[in-house]
Design a protein around this motif. Structure first.
Motif, mmCIF file in Angstrom:
data_model
loop_
_atom_site.group_PDB
_atom_site.id
_atom_site.type_symbol
_atom_site.label_atom_id
_atom_site.label_comp_id
_atom_site.label_asym_id
_atom_site.label_seq_id
_atom_site.Cartn_x
_atom_site.Cartn_y
_atom_site.Cartn_z
ATOM 1 N N GLU A 1 -6.568 -58.763 9.437
ATOM 2 C CA GLU A 1 -6.264 -57.731 10.434
ATOM 3 C C GLU A 1 -5.383 -56.633 9.830
ATOM 4 O OE1 GLU A 1 -6.040 -55.527 13.992
ATOM 5 O OE2 GLU A 1 -7.516 -56.926 13.176
ATOM 6 N N VAL A 2 -4.440 -57.000 8.997
ATOM 7 C CA VAL A 2 -3.606 -56.000 8.321
ATOM 8 C C VAL A 2 -4.477 -55.079 7.468
ATOM 9 C CG1 VAL A 2 -1.858 -55.694 6.497
ATOM 10 C CG2 VAL A 2 -1.475 -57.349 8.343
ATOM 11 N N VAL A 3 -5.371 -55.645 6.695
ATOM 12 C CA VAL A 3 -6.255 -54.842 5.843
ATOM 13 C C VAL A 3 -7.127 -53.940 6.709
ATOM 14 C CG1 VAL A 3 -8.136 -54.916 4.151
ATOM 15 C CG2 VAL A 3 -6.205 -56.507 3.950
ATOM 16 N N ARG A 4 -7.652 -54.465 7.800
ATOM 17 C CA ARG A 4 -8.479 -53.658 8.699
ATOM 18 C C ARG A 4 -7.697 -52.449 9.213
ATOM 19 N NH1 ARG A 4 -9.113 -52.083 13.474
ATOM 20 N NH2 ARG A 4 -7.447 -53.328 14.366
ATOM 21 N N ARG A 5 -6.460 -52.694 9.643
ATOM 22 C CA ARG A 5 -5.635 -51.601 10.171
ATOM 23 C C ARG A 5 -5.295 -50.574 9.089
ATOM 24 N NH1 ARG A 5 -1.346 -53.929 14.595
ATOM 25 N NH2 ARG A 5 -2.872 -55.062 15.847
ATOM 26 N N MET A 6 -5.015 -51.037 7.907
ATOM 27 C CA MET A 6 -4.652 -50.114 6.833
ATOM 28 C C MET A 6 -5.841 -49.247 6.423
ATOM 29 S SD MET A 6 -2.027 -52.388 4.593
ATOM 30 C CE MET A 6 -1.326 -51.014 3.693
ATOM 31 N N ARG A 7 -7.040 -49.776 6.576
ATOM 32 C CA ARG A 7 -8.239 -49.048 6.166
ATOM 33 C C ARG A 7 -8.863 -48.243 7.299
ATOM 34 N NH1 ARG A 7 -12.571 -51.501 3.376
ATOM 35 N NH2 ARG A 7 -12.693 -49.438 2.467
ATOM 36 N N ALA A 8 -8.408 -48.438 8.525
ATOM 37 C CA ALA A 8 -9.052 -47.830 9.693
ATOM 38 C C ALA A 8 -9.119 -46.305 9.607
ATOM 39 C CB ALA A 8 -8.336 -48.257 10.975
ATOM 40 N N GLY A 9 -8.111 -45.674 9.062
ATOM 41 C CA GLY A 9 -8.101 -44.213 8.989
ATOM 42 C C GLY A 9 -8.996 -43.641 7.911
ATOM 43 N N VAL A 10 -9.363 -44.451 6.943
ATOM 44 C CA VAL A 10 -10.220 -44.019 5.824
ATOM 45 C C VAL A 10 -11.169 -45.163 5.450
ATOM 46 C CG1 VAL A 10 -8.747 -42.216 4.821
ATOM 47 C CG2 VAL A 10 -8.318 -44.604 4.268
ATOM 48 N N PRO A 11 -12.061 -45.514 6.352
ATOM 49 C CA PRO A 11 -12.899 -46.698 6.117
ATOM 50 C C PRO A 11 -13.822 -46.578 4.908
ATOM 51 C CG PRO A 11 -13.645 -45.481 8.042
ATOM 52 C CD PRO A 11 -12.341 -44.874 7.623
ATOM 53 N N ASP A 12 -14.079 -45.369 4.433
ATOM 54 C CA ASP A 12 -14.965 -45.194 3.278
ATOM 55 C C ASP A 12 -14.215 -45.103 1.952
ATOM 56 O OD1 ASP A 12 -17.210 -45.259 4.898
ATOM 57 O OD2 ASP A 12 -17.109 -43.100 5.279
ATOM 58 N N SER A 13 -12.890 -45.164 1.993
ATOM 59 C CA SER A 13 -12.140 -45.105 0.730
ATOM 60 C C SER A 13 -12.275 -46.440 0.001
ATOM 61 C CB SER A 13 -10.666 -44.794 0.976
ATOM 62 O OG SER A 13 -10.004 -45.896 1.539
ATOM 63 N N SER A 14 -12.048 -46.393 -1.281
ATOM 64 C CA SER A 14 -12.046 -47.620 -2.078
ATOM 65 C C SER A 14 -10.757 -48.384 -1.809
ATOM 66 C CB SER A 14 -12.144 -47.276 -3.563
ATOM 67 O OG SER A 14 -13.348 -46.611 -3.837
ATOM 68 N N CYS A 15 -10.825 -49.685 -1.978
ATOM 69 C CA CYS A 15 -9.615 -50.489 -1.797
ATOM 70 C C CYS A 15 -9.623 -51.648 -2.784
ATOM 71 C CB CYS A 15 -9.490 -50.998 -0.369
ATOM 72 S SG CYS A 15 -10.821 -52.061 0.183
ATOM 73 N N VAL A 16 -8.429 -52.059 -3.123
ATOM 74 C CA VAL A 16 -8.217 -53.209 -3.998
ATOM 75 C C VAL A 16 -7.163 -54.082 -3.339
ATOM 76 C CG1 VAL A 16 -7.399 -54.016 -6.253
ATOM 77 C CG2 VAL A 16 -8.654 -51.857 -6.088
ATOM 78 N N ILE A 17 -7.459 -55.351 -3.230
ATOM 79 C CA ILE A 17 -6.445 -56.312 -2.803
ATOM 80 C C ILE A 17 -5.953 -57.002 -4.061
ATOM 81 C CG2 ILE A 17 -6.035 -58.470 -1.581
ATOM 82 C CD1 ILE A 17 -7.857 -57.452 0.618
ATOM 83 N N MET A 18 -4.649 -56.917 -4.256
ATOM 84 C CA MET A 18 -4.010 -57.553 -5.409
ATOM 85 C C MET A 18 -3.216 -58.758 -4.930
ATOM 86 S SD MET A 18 -2.568 -54.267 -7.519
ATOM 87 C CE MET A 18 -1.588 -55.341 -8.550
ATOM 88 N N THR A 19 -3.286 -59.830 -5.682
ATOM 89 C CA THR A 19 -2.460 -60.992 -5.356
ATOM 90 C C THR A 19 -1.037 -60.723 -5.832
ATOM 91 O OG1 THR A 19 -2.722 -62.163 -7.459
ATOM 92 C CG2 THR A 19 -4.437 -62.496 -5.785
ATOM 93 N N PRO A 20 -0.099 -61.492 -5.313
ATOM 94 C CA PRO A 20 1.256 -61.394 -5.862
ATOM 95 C C PRO A 20 1.259 -61.832 -7.325
ATOM 96 C CG PRO A 20 1.240 -62.690 -3.833
ATOM 97 C CD PRO A 20 -0.181 -62.454 -4.223
ATOM 98 N N GLN A 21 2.256 -61.372 -8.037
ATOM 99 C CA GLN A 21 2.435 -61.856 -9.404
ATOM 100 C C GLN A 21 2.843 -63.321 -9.343
ATOM 101 O OE1 GLN A 21 5.333 -58.912 -10.103
ATOM 102 N NE2 GLN A 21 7.063 -60.264 -9.848
ATOM 103 N N ASP A 22 2.802 -63.982 -10.464
ATOM 104 C CA ASP A 22 3.212 -65.379 -10.503
ATOM 105 C C ASP A 22 4.641 -65.498 -9.984
ATOM 106 O OD1 ASP A 22 2.754 -68.140 -11.164
ATOM 107 O OD2 ASP A 22 4.121 -67.877 -12.848
ATOM 108 N N HIS A 23 4.909 -66.557 -9.264
ATOM 109 C CA HIS A 23 6.254 -66.917 -8.821
ATOM 110 C C HIS A 23 6.476 -68.347 -9.284
ATOM 111 C CE1 HIS A 23 6.000 -63.373 -6.345
ATOM 112 N NE2 HIS A 23 7.201 -63.594 -5.850
ATOM 113 N N GLY A 24 7.602 -68.589 -9.899
ATOM 114 C CA GLY A 24 7.858 -69.915 -10.438
ATOM 115 C C GLY A 24 8.991 -70.627 -9.742
#
Length: 174
Positions: free
Chosen positions: A60-83
């Motif tokens: 839902e967060v991703v949907r909301r963030m993309r709602a204003g520009v649904p045709d733009s490219s997007c990348v979901i990045m994972t967090p960096q390693d946490h130890g």
């Protein structure tokens, strides 16, 4: 132009408290060509987090963030390693390894590219290795990078984005 909607020290679900139409209008006005969405590190303190609600909220967060520009490219990045220390060794926080497949599924379902930051850094136990490296690339909290580590990770991300863009240009000559 680089623009950032950044909330340091928060979780992705914080965006669910935003006025959805305002966020949509602001994003539409900025007209980004690429949205990079990187959340999950702060969620790692919730060791007993229920993962099914997390996946639904993250989508839902991703949907909301993309709602204003649904045709733009997007990348979901994972967090960096946490130890975390375990029997004298630094191991990857187990919850991170559960969040990564969820974020991958969300990326696929939302039409976003996916960048596994954890894997790019070197996989399990990276923070221990980066902390012990010379120059030191991670701080002793095993969650944050030093300025040198930021440069290393930044170069990895830049190269991955440029490779992806180059691959796209090769498939879409103008």
């Amino acid at each position: 132009v680089y623009d950032c909607i950044q909330l340091i020290g928060t979780r992705a679900s914080r965006f669910l408290n935003f006025d959805e139409e305002h966020l949509k209008a602001q994003t539409a006005q900025r007209k980004p060509n690429l949205q990079i969405i990187l959340y999950g590190g702060n969620e790692l303190v919730d060791r007993d987090m229920a993962l099914a609600p997390y996946e639904k909220k993250y989508k839902e967060v991703v949907r909301r963030m993309r709602a204003g520009v649904p045709d733009s490219s997007c990348v979901i990045m994972t967090p960096q390693d946490h130890g975390e220390l375990n029997r004298g060794r630094v191991r990857t926080v187990p919850l991170l390894l559960e969040l990564i497949p969820i974020q991958r599924r969300v990326a696929e379902s939302m039409g976003c590219a996916f960048f596994d930051t954890h894997a790019a850094m070197g996989g399990n136990g990276t923070m221990g290795r980066w902390y012990n490296s010379s120059p030191r690339l991670a701080w002793g909290d095993y969650a944050h990078l030093t300025p040198a580590g930021d440069r290393v990770l930044g170069a990895m991300i830049y190269k991955a984005i440029m490779k992806g863009f180059g691959d796209w240009l090769a498939k879409n000559p103008q």
